[in-house]
Design a protein around this motif. Structure first.
Motif, PDB file in Angstrom:
ATOM      1  N   MET A   1       0.832  -1.190   0.000  1.00 30.05           N
ATOM      2  CA  MET A   1       0.000   0.000   0.000  1.00 30.05           C
ATOM      3  C   MET A   1       0.874   1.250   0.000  1.00 30.05           C
ATOM      4  SD  MET A   1      -3.243  -0.608  -0.015  1.00 30.05           S
ATOM      5  CE  MET A   1      -3.734  -2.190  -0.582  1.00 30.05           C
ATOM      6  N   SER A   2       0.256   2.393  -0.074  1.00 29.12           N
ATOM      7  CA  SER A   2       0.975   3.669  -0.220  1.00 29.12           C
ATOM      8  C   SER A   2       1.315   4.302   1.119  1.00 29.12           C
ATOM      9  CB  SER A   2       0.117   4.647  -1.017  1.00 29.12           C
ATOM     10  OG  SER A   2      -0.136   4.139  -2.295  1.00 29.12           O
ATOM     11  N   LEU A   3       2.380   5.099   1.099  1.00 25.96           N
ATOM     12  CA  LEU A   3       2.792   5.890   2.245  1.00 25.96           C
ATOM     13  C   LEU A   3       2.500   7.348   1.943  1.00 25.96           C
ATOM     14  CD1 LEU A   3       4.385   6.494   4.889  1.00 25.96           C
ATOM     15  CD2 LEU A   3       6.455   6.511   3.471  1.00 25.96           C
ATOM     16  N   PHE A   4       1.912   8.043   2.916  1.00 24.53           N
ATOM     17  CA  PHE A   4       1.624   9.463   2.803  1.00 24.53           C
ATOM     18  C   PHE A   4       2.166  10.174   4.030  1.00 24.53           C
ATOM     19  CE2 PHE A   4      -1.744   7.279   0.492  1.00 24.53           C
ATOM     20  CZ  PHE A   4      -1.680   7.913  -0.739  1.00 24.53           C
ATOM     21  N   TYR A   5       2.559  11.432   3.828  1.00 26.29           N
ATOM     22  CA  TYR A   5       3.038  12.264   4.931  1.00 26.29           C
ATOM     23  C   TYR A   5       2.026  13.365   5.210  1.00 26.29           C
ATOM     24  CZ  TYR A   5       7.496   9.948   4.436  1.00 26.29           C
ATOM     25  OH  TYR A   5       8.483   9.000   4.377  1.00 26.29           O
ATOM     26  N   VAL A   6       1.800  13.639   6.488  1.00 26.04           N
ATOM     27  CA  VAL A   6       0.884  14.687   6.931  1.00 26.04           C
ATOM     28  C   VAL A   6       1.712  15.847   7.455  1.00 26.04           C
ATOM     29  CG1 VAL A   6      -0.914  15.270   8.600  1.00 26.04           C
ATOM     30  CG2 VAL A   6      -0.923  13.023   7.491  1.00 26.04           C
TER      31      VAL A   6
ATOM     32  N   HIS B   1      -3.334   1.808   3.863  1.00 23.10           N
ATOM     33  CA  HIS B   1      -2.352   2.845   3.555  1.00 23.10           C
ATOM     34  C   HIS B   1      -1.688   3.319   4.853  1.00 23.10           C
ATOM     35  CE1 HIS B   1      -3.545   3.037  -0.628  1.00 23.10           C
ATOM     36  NE2 HIS B   1      -4.805   3.052  -0.213  1.00 23.10           N
ATOM     37  N   GLU B   2      -0.472   3.812   4.730  1.00 25.17           N
ATOM     38  CA  GLU B   2       0.297   4.248   5.886  1.00 25.17           C
ATOM     39  C   GLU B   2       0.419   5.768   5.877  1.00 25.17           C
ATOM     40  OE1 GLU B   2       4.754   3.468   7.762  1.00 25.17           O
ATOM     41  OE2 GLU B   2       4.200   2.540   5.863  1.00 25.17           O
ATOM     42  N   PHE B   3       0.285   6.368   7.047  1.00 28.80           N
ATOM     43  CA  PHE B   3       0.421   7.805   7.211  1.00 28.80           C
ATOM     44  C   PHE B   3       1.419   8.083   8.322  1.00 28.80           C
ATOM     45  CE2 PHE B   3      -3.551   7.436   5.050  1.00 28.80           C
ATOM     46  CZ  PHE B   3      -3.696   8.600   4.330  1.00 28.80           C
ATOM     47  N   LYS B   4       2.284   9.083   8.100  1.00 33.47           N
ATOM     48  CA  LYS B   4       3.242   9.549   9.101  1.00 33.47           C
ATOM     49  C   LYS B   4       3.192  11.070   9.122  1.00 33.47           C
ATOM     50  CE  LYS B   4       6.838   6.039   8.619  1.00 33.47           C
ATOM     51  NZ  LYS B   4       7.140   5.736  10.008  1.00 33.47           N
ATOM     52  N   THR B   5       3.498  11.639  10.261  1.00 32.63           N
ATOM     53  CA  THR B   5       3.658  13.086  10.302  1.00 32.63           C
ATOM     54  C   THR B   5       5.017  13.439   9.709  1.00 32.63           C
ATOM     55  OG1 THR B   5       4.576  13.057  12.538  1.00 32.63           O
ATOM     56  CG2 THR B   5       2.187  13.369  12.340  1.00 32.63           C
ATOM     57  N   ALA B   6       5.155  14.653   9.235  1.00 36.12           N
ATOM     58  CA  ALA B   6       6.430  15.174   8.741  1.00 36.12           C
ATOM     59  C   ALA B   6       6.523  16.633   9.149  1.00 36.12           C
ATOM     60  CB  ALA B   6       6.539  15.032   7.232  1.00 36.12           C
ATOM     61  N   VAL B   7       7.696  17.026   9.624  1.00 37.04           N
ATOM     62  CA  VAL B   7       7.912  18.390  10.090  1.00 37.04           C
ATOM     63  C   VAL B   7       9.144  18.939   9.378  1.00 37.04           C
ATOM     64  CG1 VAL B   7       8.362  19.830  12.107  1.00 37.04           C
ATOM     65  CG2 VAL B   7       6.905  17.807  12.323  1.00 37.04           C
ATOM     66  N   PHE B   8       9.022  20.167   8.862  1.00 36.37           N
ATOM     67  CA  PHE B   8      10.137  20.770   8.143  1.00 36.37           C
ATOM     68  C   PHE B   8      11.184  21.272   9.123  1.00 36.37           C
ATOM     69  CE2 PHE B   8      12.315  24.006   5.568  1.00 36.37           C
ATOM     70  CZ  PHE B   8      12.615  23.221   4.455  1.00 36.37           C
ATOM     71  N   ASN B   9      12.432  20.901   8.875  1.00 36.45           N
ATOM     72  CA  ASN B   9      13.561  21.342   9.695  1.00 36.45           C
ATOM     73  C   ASN B   9      14.227  22.514   8.972  1.00 36.45           C
ATOM     74  OD1 ASN B   9      16.152  21.695  10.800  1.00 36.45           O
ATOM     75  ND2 ASN B   9      16.176  19.574  11.514  1.00 36.45           N
ATOM     76  N   TYR B  10      14.036  23.711   9.472  1.00 37.24           N
ATOM     77  CA  TYR B  10      14.549  24.902   8.812  1.00 37.24           C
ATOM     78  C   TYR B  10      16.079  24.975   8.859  1.00 37.24           C
ATOM     79  CZ  TYR B  10       9.785  26.483   8.348  1.00 37.24           C
ATOM     80  OH  TYR B  10       8.465  26.573   7.996  1.00 37.24           O
ATOM     81  N   SER B  11      16.702  24.316   9.817  1.00 36.45           N
ATOM     82  CA  SER B  11      18.167  24.315   9.906  1.00 36.45           C
ATOM     83  C   SER B  11      18.799  23.529   8.770  1.00 36.45           C
ATOM     84  CB  SER B  11      18.619  23.718  11.240  1.00 36.45           C
ATOM     85  OG  SER B  11      18.137  24.485  12.307  1.00 36.45           O
ATOM     86  N   THR B  12      18.186  22.395   8.414  1.00 39.87           N
ATOM     87  CA  THR B  12      18.755  21.531   7.378  1.00 39.87           C
ATOM     88  C   THR B  12      18.079  21.691   6.031  1.00 39.87           C
ATOM     89  OG1 THR B  12      17.271  19.686   7.880  1.00 39.87           O
ATOM     90  CG2 THR B  12      19.356  19.796   9.118  1.00 39.87           C
TER      91      THR B  12
ATOM     92  N   ASP C   1       4.142   7.624  13.406  1.00 41.19           N
ATOM     93  CA  ASP C   1       3.119   6.898  12.663  1.00 41.19           C
ATOM     94  C   ASP C   1       1.745   7.372  13.124  1.00 41.19           C
ATOM     95  OD1 ASP C   1       5.011   5.321  11.356  1.00 41.19           O
ATOM     96  OD2 ASP C   1       4.930   3.762  12.888  1.00 41.19           O
ATOM     97  N   ILE C   2       0.816   7.460  12.182  1.00 44.34           N
ATOM     98  CA  ILE C   2      -0.554   7.866  12.498  1.00 44.34           C
ATOM     99  C   ILE C   2      -1.453   6.637  12.445  1.00 44.34           C
ATOM    100  CG2 ILE C   2      -2.536   9.241  11.752  1.00 44.34           C
ATOM    101  CD1 ILE C   2      -0.503  11.237  10.574  1.00 44.34           C
ATOM    102  N   GLY C   3      -2.279   6.515  13.432  1.00 42.90           N
ATOM    103  CA  GLY C   3      -3.244   5.425  13.481  1.00 42.90           C
ATOM    104  C   GLY C   3      -4.588   5.952  13.941  1.00 42.90           C
ATOM    105  N   THR C   4      -5.494   5.041  14.208  1.00 42.75           N
ATOM    106  CA  THR C   4      -6.813   5.425  14.698  1.00 42.75           C
ATOM    107  C   THR C   4      -7.060   4.780  16.051  1.00 42.75           C
ATOM    108  OG1 THR C   4      -7.887   3.574  13.561  1.00 42.75           O
ATOM    109  CG2 THR C   4      -7.791   5.672  12.385  1.00 42.75           C
ATOM    110  N   VAL C   5      -7.879   5.445  16.829  1.00 42.40           N
ATOM    111  CA  VAL C   5      -8.366   4.922  18.102  1.00 42.40           C
ATOM    112  C   VAL C   5      -9.868   5.133  18.092  1.00 42.40           C
ATOM    113  CG1 VAL C   5      -8.353   5.193  20.601  1.00 42.40           C
ATOM    114  CG2 VAL C   5      -6.226   5.429  19.324  1.00 42.40           C
ATOM    115  N   ARG C   6     -10.617   4.089  18.347  1.00 36.19           N
ATOM    116  CA  ARG C   6     -12.078   4.206  18.401  1.00 36.19           C
ATOM    117  C   ARG C   6     -12.507   4.181  19.859  1.00 36.19           C
ATOM    118  NH1 ARG C   6     -16.027   4.005  14.708  1.00 36.19           N
ATOM    119  NH2 ARG C   6     -18.068   3.338  15.390  1.00 36.19           N
ATOM    120  N   ILE C   7     -13.220   5.230  20.263  1.00 32.21           N
ATOM    121  CA  ILE C   7     -13.763   5.337  21.610  1.00 32.21           C
ATOM    122  C   ILE C   7     -15.254   5.591  21.464  1.00 32.21           C
ATOM    123  CG2 ILE C   7     -13.686   6.572  23.809  1.00 32.21           C
ATOM    124  CD1 ILE C   7     -10.771   7.326  23.092  1.00 32.21           C
ATOM    125  N   GLY C   8     -16.041   4.654  21.908  1.00 35.77           N
ATOM    126  CA  GLY C   8     -17.487   4.745  21.695  1.00 35.77           C
ATOM    127  C   GLY C   8     -17.781   4.674  20.213  1.00 35.77           C
TER     128      GLY C   8
END
Length: 104
Positions: A1-6, A51-62, A70-77
């Motif tokens: 499956m595909s990988l996406f960055y958030v 599909h897989e989702f991960k967060t991504a953060v821009f590093n202004y230094s580099t 990794d992003i997942g889901t949690v079901r509550i109620g």
């Protein structure tokens, strides 16, 4: 499956809930393709379909994007939350990402 960055989110009228997510696919050259805004429901559907989702953060230094959690889901109620951790709090939590509306 595909990988996406958030890289950014939009809150609903209640800041405990995310309504939209800015996602990017990797382009294979260490960079990401232009982002697309999806609804939270669409991202949950993609996760449920493998599909897989991960967060991504821009590093202004580099000048590079750093992989985040990794992003997942949690079901509550009856509610499904997007989470980078699996605790039982009743809110979405993808860390400290930018807000989509701040990117304009």
């Amino acid at each position: 499956m595909s990988l996406f960055y958030v890289t950014a989110i939009r809150h609903s009228s209640d800041p405990a809930f995310i309504s939209h997510i800015l996602i990017h696919s990797p382009n294979g050259k260490g960079r990401m393709n232009k982002g697309v805004i999806l609804s939270k429901a669409d991202v949950i559907n993609h996760l449920e379909n493998g599909h897989e989702f991960k967060t991504a953060v821009f590093n202004y230094s580099t000048g590079q994007w750093n992989n985040g959690a990794d992003i997942g889901t949690v079901r509550i109620g009856l509610t499904t939350y997007l989470r980078t951790d699996k605790d039982s709090t009743t809110k979405d939590n993808l860390g400290n990402l930018l807000l989509i509306d701040e990117l304009r």
